[in-house]
Design a protein around this motif. Structure first.
Motif, mmCIF file in Angstrom:
data_model
loop_
_atom_site.group_PDB
_atom_site.id
_atom_site.type_symbol
_atom_site.label_atom_id
_atom_site.label_comp_id
_atom_site.label_asym_id
_atom_site.label_seq_id
_atom_site.Cartn_x
_atom_site.Cartn_y
_atom_site.Cartn_z
ATOM 1 N N VAL A 27 0.774 -1.104 -0.081
ATOM 2 C CA VAL A 27 -0.073 0.072 0.178
ATOM 3 C C VAL A 27 0.843 1.173 0.008
ATOM 4 O O VAL A 27 0.626 2.123 -0.725
ATOM 5 N N ALA A 28 2.022 1.196 0.953
ATOM 6 C CA ALA A 28 2.901 2.408 0.976
ATOM 7 C C ALA A 28 3.541 2.522 -0.692
ATOM 8 O O ALA A 28 3.601 3.688 -1.010
ATOM 9 N N GLY A 29 3.831 1.361 -1.332
ATOM 10 C CA GLY A 29 4.270 1.579 -2.584
ATOM 11 C C GLY A 29 3.526 2.161 -3.526
ATOM 12 O O GLY A 29 4.002 3.099 -4.365
ATOM 13 N N ALA A 30 2.138 1.852 -3.355
ATOM 14 C CA ALA A 30 1.026 2.417 -4.336
ATOM 15 C C ALA A 30 0.889 3.754 -4.061
ATOM 16 O O ALA A 30 0.695 4.582 -5.039
ATOM 17 N N ALA A 31 1.073 4.237 -2.604
ATOM 18 C CA ALA A 31 0.888 5.718 -2.490
ATOM 19 C C ALA A 31 2.080 6.382 -3.004
ATOM 20 O O ALA A 31 1.675 7.780 -3.474
ATOM 21 N N GLY A 32 3.283 6.069 -2.946
ATOM 22 C CA GLY A 32 4.298 6.898 -3.382
ATOM 23 C C GLY A 32 4.333 7.015 -4.966
ATOM 24 O O GLY A 32 4.548 7.930 -5.719
ATOM 25 N N PHE A 77 1.642 6.884 -6.758
ATOM 26 C CA PHE A 77 0.332 7.942 -6.978
ATOM 27 C C PHE A 77 0.970 9.232 -7.003
ATOM 28 O O PHE A 77 0.733 9.825 -7.933
ATOM 29 N N GLY A 78 1.917 9.772 -6.141
ATOM 30 C CA GLY A 78 2.381 10.928 -6.146
ATOM 31 C C GLY A 78 3.315 11.064 -7.482
ATOM 32 O O GLY A 78 3.347 12.135 -8.102
ATOM 33 N N PHE A 79 4.284 10.022 -7.448
ATOM 34 C CA PHE A 79 5.178 10.128 -8.743
ATOM 35 C C PHE A 79 4.333 10.264 -10.043
ATOM 36 O O PHE A 79 4.734 11.032 -10.887
ATOM 37 N N MET A 80 3.724 9.302 -10.326
ATOM 38 C CA MET A 80 2.568 9.520 -11.563
ATOM 39 C C MET A 80 1.681 10.582 -11.693
ATOM 40 O O MET A 80 1.285 10.934 -12.813
ATOM 41 N N ALA A 81 1.339 11.229 -10.728
ATOM 42 C CA ALA A 81 0.548 12.554 -10.651
ATOM 43 C C ALA A 81 1.565 13.525 -11.410
ATOM 44 O O ALA A 81 1.073 14.079 -12.281
ATOM 45 N N ALA A 110 1.499 0.736 -12.781
ATOM 46 C CA ALA A 110 2.468 0.620 -11.721
ATOM 47 C C ALA A 110 1.947 0.390 -10.275
ATOM 48 O O ALA A 110 2.195 -0.470 -9.349
ATOM 49 N N GLY A 111 0.849 1.346 -9.833
ATOM 50 C CA GLY A 111 0.403 1.447 -8.610
ATOM 51 C C GLY A 111 -0.568 0.204 -8.339
ATOM 52 O O GLY A 111 -0.871 -0.141 -7.074
ATOM 53 N N GLY A 114 9.445 1.068 -19.784
ATOM 54 C CA GLY A 114 10.779 0.600 -19.788
ATOM 55 C C GLY A 114 11.492 1.210 -18.615
ATOM 56 O O GLY A 114 12.649 0.897 -18.477
ATOM 57 N N ASN A 115 10.850 1.630 -17.650
ATOM 58 C CA ASN A 115 11.359 2.244 -16.292
ATOM 59 C C ASN A 115 11.474 1.512 -15.226
ATOM 60 O O ASN A 115 12.134 1.804 -14.139
ATOM 61 N N GLY A 116 11.431 -0.033 -15.448
ATOM 62 C CA GLY A 116 11.402 -0.946 -14.456
ATOM 63 C C GLY A 116 10.138 -1.341 -13.593
ATOM 64 O O GLY A 116 9.242 -0.820 -13.874
ATOM 65 N N THR A 117 10.151 -2.580 -13.123
ATOM 66 C CA THR A 117 8.858 -3.028 -12.313
ATOM 67 C C THR A 117 8.714 -2.389 -11.236
ATOM 68 O O THR A 117 9.544 -2.332 -10.287
ATOM 69 N N ALA A 118 7.403 -1.916 -10.816
ATOM 70 C CA ALA A 118 7.139 -1.238 -9.659
ATOM 71 C C ALA A 118 6.521 -2.260 -8.914
ATOM 72 O O ALA A 118 5.654 -3.013 -9.180
ATOM 73 N N GLN A 119 6.540 -1.975 -7.406
ATOM 74 C CA GLN A 119 5.750 -2.691 -6.585
ATOM 75 C C GLN A 119 4.448 -1.959 -6.214
ATOM 76 O O GLN A 119 4.637 -0.964 -5.401
ATOM 77 N N GLY A 120 3.217 -2.443 -6.611
ATOM 78 C CA GLY A 120 2.099 -1.737 -6.250
ATOM 79 C C GLY A 120 1.113 -2.406 -5.294
ATOM 80 O O GLY A 120 1.580 -3.175 -4.537
#
Length: 277
Positions: free
Chosen positions: A102-107, A109-113, A199-200, A208-214
């Motif tokens: 959940v924390a990863g998804a929250a981060g 959220f901000g990055f993607m915004a 990602a989230g 191509g920016n790598g796998t994210a943990q959502g």
């Protein structure tokens, strides 16, 4: 040069915001706060520089109707990416192994915004809008779509096919969404919804920016031709197909609403003159 003035103003905010978010990478709360703050500041700066350089109200980012337009865009973006994942999962190339972070998804959220807002302001709010004035909607859509695709070649796991896919499914679709509504809020919401879903929510590669943990702990495997490989599902033929279909739908809507600017004679010379203002 109004285009240059606007590009520089928004780019400065984008780069500063990116640097700030990068500096707090790993801190979900600060990433969320700084990402959203970057997005808000970028819209504010864009509105002010448009008012100053063009002597007009920046109606494309007017506050009235912003929330519902962003919401509709987010639903379209999330739904579109979910459809891509469902098709890949149906072939057995995507699976969910449990819950993610959940924390990863929250981060994210901000990055993607921040990414969605600054990219839409630059590519649709500035480049597409100003080029369209001098060349017409269709040519502006093609030119800015190609530029948007090429900009993704600088990503870590970029590929030529990935850039082509982005040009078609995103560059064209997002410009068409702006043409249909004449507001940046729908393409911003769509762009954000797509990226955040990738990602989230579904924890896949993003451009191509790598796998994210959502929110989901998931694994994508299988032939790159269908899954998009290291570039991510955006390079999947499903994403290209759905993006192309939405582009057609938005352009049909733009035509029905009388929002298309016709191709003009001598558009190349006119475009050069317009950008030099």
């Amino acid at each position: 040069m109004r285009l240059l003035k606007q590009l520089v103003a928004v780019a400065v905010v984008a780069f500063a915001g990116s640097a700030a978010v990068g500096a707090v990478q790993g801190n979900a709360v600060l990433t969320l706060v700084l990402g959203v703050a970057t997005a808000a500041l970028a819209v504010f700066v864009y509105a002010r520089v448009v008012r100053w350089s063009e002597r007009r109200a920046p109606v494309e980012v007017a506050a009235k109707g912003a929330a519902p337009s962003i919401g509709r865009g987010m639903l379209i973006g999330v739904g579109m990416f979910a459809a891509v994942i469902v098709n890949i999962a149906f072939l057995g190339y995507y699976r969910v192994d449990g819950l993610g972070s959940v924390a990863g998804a929250a981060g994210l959220f901000g990055f993607m915004a921040a990414a969605a807002v600054t990219e839409e302001l630059i590519f649709r709010g500035i480049l597409f809008r100003i080029i369209e004035e001098r060349t017409g909607t269709w040519l502006a859509l093609v030119l800015t779509g190609v530029l948007f695709g090429l900009s993704h070649l600088f990503n870590p796991h970029a590929s030529l096919w990935g850039a082509i896919a982005i040009a078609i499914e995103a560059g064209g679709m997002l410009a068409a969404a702006y043409a249909a509504t004449r507001t940046l809020w729908l393409p911003i919401g769509l762009h954000f919804g797509w990226n955040f879903a990738a990602a989230g929510i579904f924890s896949t590669e993003v451009s191509g920016n790598g796998t994210a943990q959502g929110l989901l702990n998931a694994v994508t495997s299988g032939p790159a031709l269908l899954t998009g490989g290291e570039f991510g599902p955006e390079a999947s033929p499903y994403a290209v197909l759905f993006g192309a279909l939405l582009t057609i739908a938005f352009m049909w809507l733009a035509r029905r609403r009388g929002n298309l600017v016709p191709l003009r004679r001598g558009s190349r010379a006119a475009a050069t003159a317009g950008l030099a203002r």
